[in-house]
Scaffold this motif. Structure first.
Motif, mmCIF file in Angstrom:
data_model
loop_
_atom_site.group_PDB
_atom_site.id
_atom_site.type_symbol
_atom_site.label_atom_id
_atom_site.label_comp_id
_atom_site.label_asym_id
_atom_site.label_seq_id
_atom_site.Cartn_x
_atom_site.Cartn_y
_atom_site.Cartn_z
ATOM 1 N N UNK A 98 0.847 -1.187 0.000
ATOM 2 C CA UNK A 98 0.000 0.000 0.000
ATOM 3 C C UNK A 98 0.882 1.236 0.000
ATOM 4 N N UNK A 99 0.441 2.284 -0.673
ATOM 5 C CA UNK A 99 1.187 3.542 -0.743
ATOM 6 C C UNK A 99 0.805 4.419 0.446
ATOM 7 N N UNK A 100 1.831 4.926 1.138
ATOM 8 C CA UNK A 100 1.625 5.804 2.292
ATOM 9 C C UNK A 100 2.393 7.103 2.065
ATOM 10 N N UNK A 101 2.286 8.026 2.998
ATOM 11 C CA UNK A 101 3.009 9.293 2.917
ATOM 12 C C UNK A 101 4.510 9.053 2.920
ATOM 13 N N UNK A 102 5.251 9.931 2.257
ATOM 14 C CA UNK A 102 6.707 9.772 2.166
ATOM 15 C C UNK A 102 7.397 10.176 3.464
ATOM 16 N N UNK A 103 8.619 9.716 3.623
ATOM 17 C CA UNK A 103 9.437 10.078 4.772
ATOM 18 C C UNK A 103 9.073 9.341 6.046
ATOM 19 N N UNK A 104 8.394 8.237 5.949
ATOM 20 C CA UNK A 104 7.919 7.506 7.121
ATOM 21 C C UNK A 104 8.720 6.240 7.370
ATOM 22 N N UNK A 105 8.740 5.823 8.643
ATOM 23 C CA UNK A 105 9.354 4.553 9.041
ATOM 24 C C UNK A 105 8.338 3.793 9.884
ATOM 25 N N UNK A 106 8.621 2.554 10.183
ATOM 26 C CA UNK A 106 7.711 1.761 11.013
ATOM 27 C C UNK A 106 7.564 2.352 12.415
ATOM 28 N N UNK A 107 8.517 3.189 12.832
ATOM 29 C CA UNK A 107 8.462 3.769 14.172
ATOM 30 C C UNK A 107 7.511 4.941 14.298
ATOM 31 N N UNK A 108 7.050 5.520 13.195
ATOM 32 C CA UNK A 108 6.160 6.680 13.306
ATOM 33 C C UNK A 108 4.854 6.511 12.536
ATOM 34 N N UNK A 109 4.479 5.257 12.266
ATOM 35 C CA UNK A 109 3.186 4.974 11.653
ATOM 36 C C UNK A 109 2.505 3.875 12.480
ATOM 37 N N UNK A 110 1.295 4.168 12.945
ATOM 38 C CA UNK A 110 0.477 3.148 13.601
ATOM 39 C C UNK A 110 -0.439 2.571 12.528
ATOM 40 N N UNK A 111 -0.506 1.257 12.437
ATOM 41 C CA UNK A 111 -1.322 0.603 11.410
ATOM 42 C C UNK A 111 -2.357 -0.283 12.101
ATOM 43 N N UNK A 112 -3.615 -0.109 11.689
ATOM 44 C CA UNK A 112 -4.723 -0.879 12.236
ATOM 45 C C UNK A 112 -5.453 -1.579 11.100
ATOM 46 N N UNK A 113 -5.821 -2.836 11.300
ATOM 47 C CA UNK A 113 -6.654 -3.575 10.356
ATOM 48 C C UNK A 113 -7.878 -4.041 11.132
ATOM 49 N N UNK A 114 -9.040 -3.549 10.701
ATOM 50 C CA UNK A 114 -10.301 -3.835 11.398
ATOM 51 C C UNK A 114 -10.200 -3.526 12.892
ATOM 52 N N UNK A 115 -9.503 -2.415 13.221
ATOM 53 C CA UNK A 115 -9.372 -1.967 14.605
ATOM 54 C C UNK A 115 -8.264 -2.625 15.394
ATOM 55 N N UNK A 116 -7.605 -3.599 14.814
ATOM 56 C CA UNK A 116 -6.538 -4.343 15.487
ATOM 57 C C UNK A 116 -5.201 -3.707 15.119
ATOM 58 N N UNK A 117 -4.444 -3.237 16.129
ATOM 59 C CA UNK A 117 -3.167 -2.583 15.858
ATOM 60 C C UNK A 117 -2.107 -3.621 15.537
ATOM 61 N N UNK A 118 -1.398 -3.391 14.433
ATOM 62 C CA UNK A 118 -0.363 -4.328 13.995
ATOM 63 C C UNK A 118 0.983 -3.990 14.616
ATOM 64 N N UNK A 119 1.880 -4.969 14.603
ATOM 65 C CA UNK A 119 3.207 -4.811 15.185
ATOM 66 C C UNK A 119 4.213 -4.461 14.089
ATOM 67 N N UNK A 120 4.916 -3.315 14.258
ATOM 68 C CA UNK A 120 5.903 -2.913 13.249
ATOM 69 C C UNK A 120 6.970 -3.989 13.050
ATOM 70 N N UNK A 121 7.454 -4.121 11.855
ATOM 71 C CA UNK A 121 8.462 -5.064 11.362
ATOM 72 C C UNK A 121 8.017 -6.520 11.401
ATOM 73 N N UNK A 122 7.112 -6.878 12.291
ATOM 74 C CA UNK A 122 6.582 -8.237 12.317
ATOM 75 C C UNK A 122 5.417 -8.364 11.352
ATOM 76 N N UNK A 123 4.473 -7.426 11.454
ATOM 77 C CA UNK A 123 3.272 -7.478 10.629
ATOM 78 C C UNK A 123 3.377 -6.633 9.368
ATOM 79 N N UNK A 124 4.262 -5.636 9.371
ATOM 80 C CA UNK A 124 4.432 -4.776 8.198
ATOM 81 C C UNK A 124 5.809 -4.129 8.217
ATOM 82 N N UNK A 125 6.266 -3.770 7.017
ATOM 83 C CA UNK A 125 7.518 -3.020 6.856
ATOM 84 C C UNK A 125 7.221 -1.810 5.979
ATOM 85 N N UNK A 126 8.138 -0.852 6.005
ATOM 86 C CA UNK A 126 7.997 0.343 5.172
ATOM 87 C C UNK A 126 9.305 0.583 4.445
ATOM 88 N N UNK A 127 9.185 0.836 3.145
ATOM 89 C CA UNK A 127 10.329 1.207 2.318
ATOM 90 C C UNK A 127 9.864 2.319 1.391
#
Length: 187
Positions: free
Chosen positions: A64-93
């Motif tokens: 999925x495309x997100x805003x530029x300049x972001x890392x897993x440390x400054x984006x909270x990601x929720x799927x159906x209200x469930x917060x995901x764990x950075x680097x385990x559930x998603x990565x950002x490049x």
């Protein structure tokens, strides 16, 4: 931008209501009243700013495309209200957020972008099914951290307490549980 409107605040004995932090501008319009006899504040609204994005899963797409300049440390990601764990559930490049597993068809995906001014840090821990304590940064209280265990955001004072640098869970996190502590900015 989000807006929180409060018709009335009735704090319990010993409760502190804080609007903003050092350096923030808080505008309180005319008509706001503070009744010191019963500590009731009425007639105000306060605007909190953050940015967010949304998407819908299709069961196959994991990028999925997100805003530029972001890392897993400054984006909270929720799927159906469930917060995901950075680097385990998603990565950002770059501007691509990649899920480990594609969100289900029609899953509601929310991205919350934390400020990029270094206001947030985090620490990761792993549960062992026995220990009910972890050591966190000093000077912290339940009001200025977020604790997430396997994607579930815990409730301060119900699910954990803090004394000094010790965070104590009401129940020991399961063996191999992924624990993330996000430290919010202190003033």
């Amino acid at each position: 931008m989000s807006k929180i409107e409060v018709d009335q605040v009735d704090p319990q004995s010993g409760t502190t209501l804080t609007l903003g932090t050092t350096g923030d501008t808080v505008v309180i319009p005319s008509g706001v009243t503070l009744d010191a006899s019963n500590a009731t504040l009425t007639g105000f609204s306060y605007t909190l700013s953050y940015s967010s994005g949304t998407a819908t899963g299709d069961g196959t797409e994991d990028d999925f495309t997100i805003s530029s300049g972001r890392t897993v440390n400054d984006v909270l990601v929720f799927v159906n209200g469930f917060q995901l764990t950075p680097t385990t559930d998603y990565t950002i490049s770059g501007t691509t957020l990649t899920f480990q597993t594609a969100p289900a068809n029609n899953a509601e995906i929310t991205f919350r972008y934390l400020p990029l001014n270094g206001a947030y840090t985090h620490a990761n821990f792993t549960g062992d099914g026995v220990a009910t304590t972890i050591t966190i940064d000093s000077g912290r209280a339940v009001a200025d951290i977020l604790v997430v265990v396997n994607g579930l955001t815990l409730v301060p004072t119900d699910d954990y307490t803090i004394s000094g640098t010790t965070l104590t869970f009401a129940t020991a996190p399961a063996n191999l549980a992924e624990i993330t502590v996000r430290y919010l900015r202190l003033s």
